[in-house]
Design a protein around this motif. Structure first.
Motif, PDB file in Angstrom:
ATOM      1  N   ASP A 165      49.078 -16.326   1.136  1.00 50.65           N
ATOM      2  CA  ASP A 165      50.366 -16.281   0.739  1.00 50.65           C
ATOM      3  C   ASP A 165      50.829 -17.660   0.367  1.00 50.65           C
ATOM      4  OD1 ASP A 165      53.119 -15.784   0.486  1.00 50.65           O
ATOM      5  OD2 ASP A 165      53.277 -14.025   1.349  1.00 50.65           O
TER       6      ASP A 165
ATOM      7  N   SER B 203      55.861 -12.501   1.283  1.00 50.86           N
ATOM      8  CA  SER B 203      55.959 -11.755   2.139  1.00 50.86           C
ATOM      9  C   SER B 203      57.347 -11.735   2.702  1.00 50.86           C
ATOM     10  CB  SER B 203      54.946 -11.704   3.510  1.00 50.86           C
ATOM     11  OG  SER B 203      53.642 -11.681   2.990  1.00 50.86           O
TER      12      SER B 203
ATOM     13  N   VAL C  67      58.733 -13.024   8.291  1.00 52.07           N
ATOM     14  CA  VAL C  67      57.715 -12.601   9.046  1.00 52.07           C
ATOM     15  C   VAL C  67      57.832 -12.818  10.431  1.00 52.07           C
ATOM     16  CG1 VAL C  67      55.906 -12.756   7.015  1.00 52.07           C
ATOM     17  CG2 VAL C  67      56.275 -14.655   8.541  1.00 52.07           C
TER      18      VAL C  67
ATOM     19  N   GLY D  57      58.564  -7.757   9.897  1.00 50.51           N
ATOM     20  CA  GLY D  57      58.257  -7.525   8.446  1.00 50.51           C
ATOM     21  C   GLY D  57      56.536  -7.312   8.480  1.00 50.51           C
ATOM     22  N   ALA D  58      56.088  -8.196   7.573  1.00 47.51           N
ATOM     23  CA  ALA D  58      54.410  -7.964   7.366  1.00 47.51           C
ATOM     24  C   ALA D  58      53.609  -8.282   8.764  1.00 47.51           C
ATOM     25  CB  ALA D  58      53.695  -8.910   6.308  1.00 47.51           C
TER      26      ALA D  58
END
Length: 214
Positions: free
Chosen positions: A53, A95, A98, A141-142
């Protein structure tokens, strides 16, 4: 932007001091004094690329900060940087948010104060070491399903500041700190293997405070 604001604040304090009566700041040998106020922490972060990412991004935060100082002589002091844990949001470009991570930096520096001990205005510089403890790491989150942890860090600390007399006990202060913080971020219990993420934080901390001499 913040650095410019900090400079303007310093100029403003210096200008105000010109109109004050001549009361000496009691920064003499064997004195103790504390400073307390607002600390703005701005990380200068970089890291390995995570999950294809981006590098980790860490947000700036504003918290209460404080210092405790002992004067070994009229010009040499030793200071400890204190405060509540600073909590940062950690993000990736794609993303988003995180993780949340809190850190508590313990910094100890030796200082040199310019001007005489009876001066109304005393600039100073300092250097020493910083030990940062990370706590309350949380994946969101992710990475909500992951176990996120961050290694503690040991590095150097440097600072510069200025004290301006208000009366024989109270003084105004503005200072800037640079903390050397390098660490590894670990992401475990995640479907994809994530190797340790080498991360540099190296924040600038701006402190605007009021001090009191014992």
């Amino acid at each position: 932007m913040l650095s410019r604001s900090s400079s303007l604040l310093t100029v403003g304090l210096l200008s105000s001091a010109m109109f004050m009566s001549a009361n000496a700041i009691a920064h003499n040998a064997d004195d103790f004094f504390v400073r307390g106020g607002l600390a703005y922490v701005a990380p200068n972060e970089s890291s390995d690329v995570v999950l294809g990412d981006s590098e980790l991004e860490i947000n700036n935060v504003l918290k209460i900060g404080a210092t405790l100082t002992y004067m070994k002589s009229d010009n040499v002091g030793f200071e400890v940087l204190l405060g509540l844990p600073f909590t940062h949001e950690v993000s990736l470009k794609t993303s988003g948010h995180v993780a949340n991570v809190s850190h508590l930096p313990l910094s100890v520096v030796a200082q040199y104060y310019f001007a005489d001990s009876d001066s109304d205005i005393r600039p100073y510089v300092g250097g020493g070491f910083n030990y940062t403890t990370f706590l309350d790491e949380e994946g969101v989150g992710a990475l909500a399903s992951a176990d996120v942890s961050v290694d503690n860090s040991f590095g150097y600390a440097i600072q510069a500041g200025i004290d301006i007399d208000l009366n024989d006990k109270w003084f105004a202060n503005t200072s800037i700190w640079y903390l050397d913080i390098d660490t590894d971020v670990h992401v475990n219990n995640f479907p994809v293997n994530v190797p340790p993420i080498k991360t540099t934080i190296n924040p600038l901390a701006f402190l605007v405070s009021v001090g009191y001499t014992f």
